[in-house]
Write a protein that holds these residues in place. Structure first.
Motif, PDB file in Angstrom:
ATOM      1  N   ASN A 173       0.807  -1.228   0.000  1.00  0.00           N
ATOM      2  CA  ASN A 173       0.000   0.000   0.000  1.00  0.00           C
ATOM      3  C   ASN A 173       0.837   1.275   0.000  1.00  0.00           C
ATOM      4  N   ARG A 174       2.162   1.163  -0.113  1.00  0.00           N
ATOM      5  CA  ARG A 174       3.037   2.332   0.047  1.00  0.00           C
ATOM      6  C   ARG A 174       3.215   3.078  -1.276  1.00  0.00           C
ATOM      7  N   ARG A 175       2.126   3.682  -1.756  1.00  0.00           N
ATOM      8  CA  ARG A 175       2.191   4.389  -3.022  1.00  0.00           C
ATOM      9  C   ARG A 175       3.271   5.488  -3.024  1.00  0.00           C
ATOM     10  N   PRO A 176       3.430   6.247  -1.931  1.00  0.00           N
ATOM     11  CA  PRO A 176       4.479   7.288  -1.951  1.00  0.00           C
ATOM     12  C   PRO A 176       5.888   6.719  -2.159  1.00  0.00           C
ATOM     13  N   ASP A 177       6.157   5.508  -1.662  1.00  0.00           N
ATOM     14  CA  ASP A 177       7.476   4.898  -1.871  1.00  0.00           C
ATOM     15  C   ASP A 177       7.668   4.527  -3.345  1.00  0.00           C
ATOM     16  N   TYR A 178       6.604   4.011  -3.966  1.00  0.00           N
ATOM     17  CA  TYR A 178       6.650   3.701  -5.405  1.00  0.00           C
ATOM     18  C   TYR A 178       6.904   4.971  -6.215  1.00  0.00           C
ATOM     19  N   ILE A 179       6.232   6.055  -5.858  1.00  0.00           N
ATOM     20  CA  ILE A 179       6.391   7.324  -6.584  1.00  0.00           C
ATOM     21  C   ILE A 179       7.827   7.833  -6.442  1.00  0.00           C
ATOM     22  N   ALA A 180       8.364   7.777  -5.234  1.00  0.00           N
ATOM     23  CA  ALA A 180       9.744   8.233  -5.018  1.00  0.00           C
ATOM     24  C   ALA A 180      10.721   7.360  -5.803  1.00  0.00           C
ATOM     25  N   THR A 181      10.470   6.053  -5.848  1.00  0.00           N
ATOM     26  CA  THR A 181      11.332   5.141  -6.598  1.00  0.00           C
ATOM     27  C   THR A 181      11.252   5.424  -8.091  1.00  0.00           C
ATOM     28  N   PHE A 182      10.046   5.680  -8.576  1.00  0.00           N
ATOM     29  CA  PHE A 182       9.871   6.036  -9.992  1.00  0.00           C
ATOM     30  C   PHE A 182      10.755   7.235 -10.340  1.00  0.00           C
ATOM     31  N   LEU A 183      10.710   8.265  -9.493  1.00  0.00           N
ATOM     32  CA  LEU A 183      11.459   9.493  -9.779  1.00  0.00           C
ATOM     33  C   LEU A 183      12.971   9.312  -9.585  1.00  0.00           C
ATOM     34  N   ASN A 184      13.366   8.585  -8.561  1.00  0.00           N
ATOM     35  CA  ASN A 184      14.791   8.487  -8.215  1.00  0.00           C
ATOM     36  C   ASN A 184      15.543   7.426  -8.998  1.00  0.00           C
ATOM     37  N   GLU A 185      14.835   6.348  -9.427  1.00  0.00           N
ATOM     38  CA  GLU A 185      15.525   5.186  -9.994  1.00  0.00           C
ATOM     39  C   GLU A 185      15.094   4.804 -11.405  1.00  0.00           C
ATOM     40  N   LEU A 186      13.955   5.274 -11.855  1.00  0.00           N
ATOM     41  CA  LEU A 186      13.374   4.699 -13.075  1.00  0.00           C
ATOM     42  C   LEU A 186      13.050   5.686 -14.185  1.00  0.00           C
ATOM     43  N   VAL A 187      12.731   6.911 -13.863  1.00  0.00           N
ATOM     44  CA  VAL A 187      12.189   7.810 -14.889  1.00  0.00           C
ATOM     45  C   VAL A 187      13.175   7.970 -16.049  1.00  0.00           C
ATOM     46  N   ASN A 188      12.623   7.946 -17.270  1.00  0.00           N
ATOM     47  CA  ASN A 188      13.417   7.966 -18.504  1.00  0.00           C
ATOM     48  C   ASN A 188      13.351   9.366 -19.124  1.00  0.00           C
ATOM     49  N   TRP A 189      14.325  10.203 -18.764  1.00  0.00           N
ATOM     50  CA  TRP A 189      14.318  11.588 -19.269  1.00  0.00           C
ATOM     51  C   TRP A 189      14.638  11.660 -20.749  1.00  0.00           C
ATOM     52  N   ASP A 190      15.331  10.635 -21.295  1.00  0.00           N
ATOM     53  CA  ASP A 190      15.570  10.621 -22.744  1.00  0.00           C
ATOM     54  C   ASP A 190      14.242  10.593 -23.494  1.00  0.00           C
ATOM     55  N   PHE A 191      13.302   9.806 -22.980  1.00  0.00           N
ATOM     56  CA  PHE A 191      11.978   9.695 -23.598  1.00  0.00           C
ATOM     57  C   PHE A 191      11.238  11.033 -23.509  1.00  0.00           C
ATOM     58  N   ALA A 192      11.321  11.685 -22.352  1.00  0.00           N
ATOM     59  CA  ALA A 192      10.677  12.996 -22.199  1.00  0.00           C
ATOM     60  C   ALA A 192      11.296  14.013 -23.155  1.00  0.00           C
ATOM     61  N   ASN A 193      12.627  13.968 -23.312  1.00  0.00           N
ATOM     62  CA  ASN A 193      13.298  14.877 -24.256  1.00  0.00           C
ATOM     63  C   ASN A 193      12.859  14.619 -25.692  1.00  0.00           C
ATOM     64  N   GLU A 194      12.724  13.334 -26.049  1.00  0.00           N
ATOM     65  CA  GLU A 194      12.228  12.978 -27.403  1.00  0.00           C
ATOM     66  C   GLU A 194      10.827  13.534 -27.621  1.00  0.00           C
ATOM     67  N   ASN A 195       9.973  13.337 -26.639  1.00  0.00           N
ATOM     68  CA  ASN A 195       8.574  13.794 -26.778  1.00  0.00           C
ATOM     69  C   ASN A 195       8.500  15.307 -26.837  1.00  0.00           C
ATOM     70  N   LEU A 196       9.357  15.973 -26.073  1.00  0.00           N
ATOM     71  CA  LEU A 196       9.389  17.442 -26.104  1.00  0.00           C
ATOM     72  C   LEU A 196       9.862  17.927 -27.477  1.00  0.00           C
ATOM     73  N   ALA A 197      10.890  17.255 -28.025  1.00  0.00           N
ATOM     74  CA  ALA A 197      11.435  17.648 -29.340  1.00  0.00           C
ATOM     75  C   ALA A 197      10.399  17.458 -30.442  1.00  0.00           C
ATOM     76  N   ASN A 198       9.544  16.422 -30.291  1.00  0.00           N
ATOM     77  CA  ASN A 198       8.543  16.121 -31.321  1.00  0.00           C
ATOM     78  C   ASN A 198       7.235  16.867 -31.134  1.00  0.00           C
ATOM     79  N   ALA A 199       7.108  17.599 -30.028  1.00  0.00           N
ATOM     80  CA  ALA A 199       5.820  18.245 -29.710  1.00  0.00           C
ATOM     81  C   ALA A 199       5.552  19.432 -30.655  1.00  0.00           C
TER      82      ALA A 199
END
Ligand code: MN3
Length: 199
Positions: A173-199
């Motif tokens: 049930n620890r959704r905040p821990d999952y969210i922190a892990t997503f941001l600290n260990e998993l988020v793919n900024w290359d993908f966000a940069n690609e999407n921003l470039a194509n926007a």
């Protein structure tokens, strides 16, 4: 032309120890797959049988009589986008154009993190947290169930699934821990940069 379940962009155990192969087995292999199977069954003999996923979503959005088609089509799109929003050894501060844009539109990376964490934590029940481009400006959004930014004219740059099935096997049930892990260990900024470039 039936839709197919897109392959994960990494091995099933590639996000361990943060998100387990067991979670991806269920989340991709069962949940994502069932949206594909359901949608194919719903559109097979309809005038949407040859449409793209995006066309189907736009056609049925807001039509209460087509909620089943919308939910399954949008969930296929959301999950494919979510897999790409993570990568092994991801997480942490962004680089490139998205880093500068976050500073410009949120004031700082820390202010973005605070907004994204709040969106994920306060989405009551099932849904998604997003980083979107809206009229040239970055925003954090949250949506319920299968709802997604494209029906509001926004461009999605990143998403995080906050349905319980995304994290319950690894975080219970620890959704905040999952969210922190997503941001600290998993988020793919290359993908966000690609999407921003194509926007
Ligand atoms: Mn999910």
């Amino acid at each position: 032309m039936a839709f197919e379940l897109p392959a994960l962009p990494y091995a099933k155990d590639a996000l361990e120890p943060h998100i387990s192969a067991n979670t991806l087995d269920f989340h991709h292999g069962k949940h994502h797959n069932s949206y594909v199977v359901n949608l194919n069954g719903m559109i097979a003999d309809s005038d949407m049988a040859a449409d793209s996923l995006e066309d189907i979503i736009h056609k049925v959005a807001g039509d209460a009589g087509k909620a089943g088609v919308f939910n399954n089509a949008a969930q296929i799109w959301n999950h494919t986008f979510y897999w790409h929003s993570m990568k092994p050894n991801g997480g942490g501060k962004p680089t490139g154009a998205i880093a500068a844009k976050i500073d410009e539109d949120f004031g700082s990376y820390d202010a973005f993190v605070e907004a994204f964490k709040a969106a994920g934590a306060t989405q009551f029940g099932s849904g998604w947290a997003w980083l979107v481009l809206d009229n040239g400006k970055l925003k954090v959004e949250k949506t319920g169930n299968a709802e997604l930014p494209m029906t509001k004219g926004q461009t999605a740059l990143l998403t995080m699934d906050v349905w319980e099935h995304a994290y319950y096997l690894d975080f219970q049930n620890r959704r905040p821990d999952y969210i922190a892990t997503f941001l600290n260990e998993l988020v793919n900024w290359d993908f966000a940069n690609e999407n921003l470039a194509n926007a």
